[in-house]
Enzyme design. Sequence first.
Site, PDB file in Angstrom:
ATOM      1  N   SER A 148      26.867 -26.658  -0.139  1.00 49.06           N
ATOM      2  CA  SER A 148      27.232 -25.255  -0.266  1.00 49.06           C
ATOM      3  C   SER A 148      26.666 -24.471   0.924  1.00 49.06           C
ATOM      4  CB  SER A 148      26.730 -24.718  -1.613  1.00 49.06           C
ATOM      5  OG  SER A 148      27.247 -23.453  -1.888  1.00 49.06           O
ATOM      6  N   ASP A 320      36.515 -28.190  -7.075  1.00 53.00           N
ATOM      7  CA  ASP A 320      35.688 -27.112  -6.526  1.00 53.00           C
ATOM      8  C   ASP A 320      36.608 -26.060  -5.928  1.00 53.00           C
ATOM      9  OD1 ASP A 320      33.939 -25.443  -5.236  1.00 53.00           O
ATOM     10  OD2 ASP A 320      32.962 -27.008  -4.048  1.00 53.00           O
ATOM     11  N   HIS A 353      32.258 -26.673  -8.405  1.00 49.21           N
ATOM     12  CA  HIS A 353      31.319 -26.594  -7.281  1.00 49.21           C
ATOM     13  C   HIS A 353      29.983 -27.256  -7.614  1.00 49.21           C
ATOM     14  CE1 HIS A 353      29.751 -25.199  -3.515  1.00 49.21           C
ATOM     15  NE2 HIS A 353      28.841 -24.438  -4.086  1.00 49.21           N
TER      16      HIS A 353
END
Length: 377
Positions: A148, A320, A353
């Site tokens: 991320s 995601d 995610h």
Amino acid sequence: MLIATPQSMHFEEALPLQSGATLRAYDLSYETYGRLNADRSNAVLICHALNASHHVAGVYEGQPKSEGWWDTMIGPGKPVDTNHFFVIGVNNLGSCFGSTGPMQTNPDTGKIYGADFPVVTVQDWVDAQARLMDALGIQTLAAVMGGSLGGMQALSWTLQYPDRVRHAVVVASAPNLTAENIAFNEVARRAIVTDPDFCEGHYAEHGVLPKRGLRIARMIGHITYLSDDVMNEKFGRQLREISQAHPSGYKFSTQDVEFQIESYLRYQGDKFSEYFDANTYLLITRALDYFDPAAAFGGDLSAALKQATAQFLLVSFTTDWRFAPARSREIVKALLDNQIDVSYAEIDAPHGHDAFLLEDPRYLGVVRSYFQSRVAA
């Protein structure tokens, strides 16, 4: 079991920031795992995402439930094997887990920074991390890795310090945020700054905390980290309590928590508001918004990545939607345009995610294979 020991390093030399401001003096909290080899060539830097910290792996002595946030990935015999690699986790500037941030005292005023803490960017974090590597005697990193926002830092390392990184592992990340992502961040920030207890960011001086705003910000964020499939599987339309007064089971209330998903989100919000700092949330989400290495190249990502010399592994997850696989593929294409060595894995996982934090054997296998065959080679 891997035992983690928090450490801290003080830096007196001023750090110039992308905004034009300067951080006169600062501390960085960090942890290390494994041993640095004789030629100092086995160091792996782990960069953290929004609400994580330097506590990447292992547990604290006497605290068996204190596992690091990426303990599934890092440790003896794990994909990033601390029997072979010297792993460093660093808490970013502006965070609330030990490194200098809004909760610390401003040496120029003697007061808590609060809203006066300068805006920091991904590039600023990388510059600070590089100084820590200098202090640890590490000139070249075997790998920089992150998921991320951490993946953005890994990517930025290859551009800011191309000669100091041999491999970059970028997981569930993107070359910049989409307008939709920026919008989610802004709604979360507005929830915080409109909390009556925010006090223009100087809530510490007033002895209050904007917990209501933080709760809502976390609830918004948490929705975006999970896939629709996972939320339906875990909660569906389950009610907390079944009403006997109506065949639907509803209580028909606009105020009560009726559905299990509502209860779950409120629990996550309550928990988050107890340990995270509101000004830190504003700073880190804004750093996410600002990251865009292609901006200086007219939006041309291939041109931006031309200076990278590291080898890359990118991993994305099919469900995601916050950092969709298409965004990872943009990076892959830009690297291939420059004939840069890149491996790419797209994992068919249902977890959204958050998949980059979970124990998926295929995902962990990809990382393990890369570190064994490429990084350790």
